[in-house]
Scaffold this motif. Structure first.
Motif, PDB file in Angstrom:
ATOM      1  N   SER A  85      40.341  40.838  32.968  1.00  0.00           N
ATOM      2  CA  SER A  85      40.123  39.626  33.748  1.00  0.00           C
ATOM      3  C   SER A  85      40.613  38.390  32.995  1.00  0.00           C
ATOM      4  CB  SER A  85      38.639  39.477  34.079  1.00  0.00           C
ATOM      5  OG  SER A  85      38.401  38.287  34.798  1.00  0.00           O
ATOM      6  N   HIS A 110      36.483  49.130  42.569  1.00  0.00           N
ATOM      7  CA  HIS A 110      35.735  47.944  42.992  1.00  0.00           C
ATOM      8  C   HIS A 110      35.732  46.895  41.876  1.00  0.00           C
ATOM      9  CE1 HIS A 110      32.085  45.477  43.635  1.00  0.00           C
ATOM     10  NE2 HIS A 110      32.391  45.608  44.910  1.00  0.00           N
ATOM     11  N   ASP A 111      35.514  47.343  40.635  1.00  0.00           N
ATOM     12  CA  ASP A 111      35.497  46.418  39.502  1.00  0.00           C
ATOM     13  C   ASP A 111      36.878  45.817  39.259  1.00  0.00           C
ATOM     14  OD1 ASP A 111      32.816  46.966  39.118  1.00  0.00           O
ATOM     15  OD2 ASP A 111      33.156  48.405  37.494  1.00  0.00           O
ATOM     16  N   ALA A 119      37.958  43.065  41.648  1.00  0.00           N
ATOM     17  CA  ALA A 119      37.280  41.800  41.371  1.00  0.00           C
ATOM     18  C   ALA A 119      38.038  40.929  40.372  1.00  0.00           C
ATOM     19  CB  ALA A 119      35.862  42.068  40.857  1.00  0.00           C
TER      20      ALA A 119
END
Length: 208
Positions: free
Chosen positions: A45, A70-71, A74
């Motif tokens: 990220s 899903h992570d 994000a």
């Protein structure tokens, strides 16, 4: 037209900046604990944020679970690159679940490994033809790609270095190349050389 480059397995903002400055079109971040290039989701990220949308970002995953996907979604990569997912139905499901364009990696050991190429291309934004063991720094037989009826731009990967990439492009006519271990000194350390990034990208962009 100049070839497009993905510098993969990056772990630092400095490597990202060098990739951008020297002409890469994509940077890849590997989330796979067995790889020396592994970064966790929080680090991925941070690295994606460091690009400030100046270059396309790719999350590189190996047979991911829905929870991992899903992570990853994000952290907002531009693409998801899949290894170890030869099942077209699963690739289609991942594309639907994530809403992200997919780069499907095909491990090439023999012509038999190319039997699903047309099907996988239909489901993917791009195909990536790789060595049987991704990240090994070992090239496969590029002649196996001869005369494949591909409709979309695709990546050549697997063992590319400053010393062989021009010849690889000449033999395969690959429109895009992907390099990871070939940017590391010593090979396999997982740590990128800024000088090798610059030299590799310059060599690729000098080809027609």
């Amino acid at each position: 037209m100049s070839k497009k480059i993905k510098n993969c397995g990056l772990k630092t903002p400095e490597a990202i900046e060098q990739s951008i400055l020297t002409g890469a079109s994509f940077v890849g971040f590997v989330h796979h604990e067995k790889s020396p290039r592994h970064v966790n989701i929080d680090t991925m990220s941070t690295l994606i944020s460091a690009t400030k949308s100046r270059i396309k970002t790719v999350a590189v995953l190996v047979n991911p679970t829905d929870a991992l996907l899903h992570d990853v979604v994000a952290v907002a990569p531009d693409f998801i690159q899949l290894h170890g997912v030869p099942n077209p139905a699963r690739i289609q499901a991942i594309a639907s679940l994530t809403g992200k364009p997919i780069i499907s990696a095909i491990a090439v050991n023999s012509v038999h490994d190319l039997t699903l190429t047309a099907t996988l291309e239909e489901l993917s934004a791009h195909l990536l033809f790789d060595a049987p063991r991704a990240g090994s720094g070992i090239a496969f037989d590029w002649a196996l790609l001869k005369n494949l009826p591909l409709k979309k731009p695709w990546f050549l990967a697997g063992g590319l270095t400053i010393t062989n990439v021009v010849e690889a492009i000449r033999l395969t006519h690959a429109p895009m190349v992907d390099v990871s271990s070939g940017l590391e000194d010593p090979m396999g350390s997982g740590n990128k050389s800024l000088e090798m990034i610059a030299d590799f990208n310059k060599a690729v962009l000098s080809t027609l």
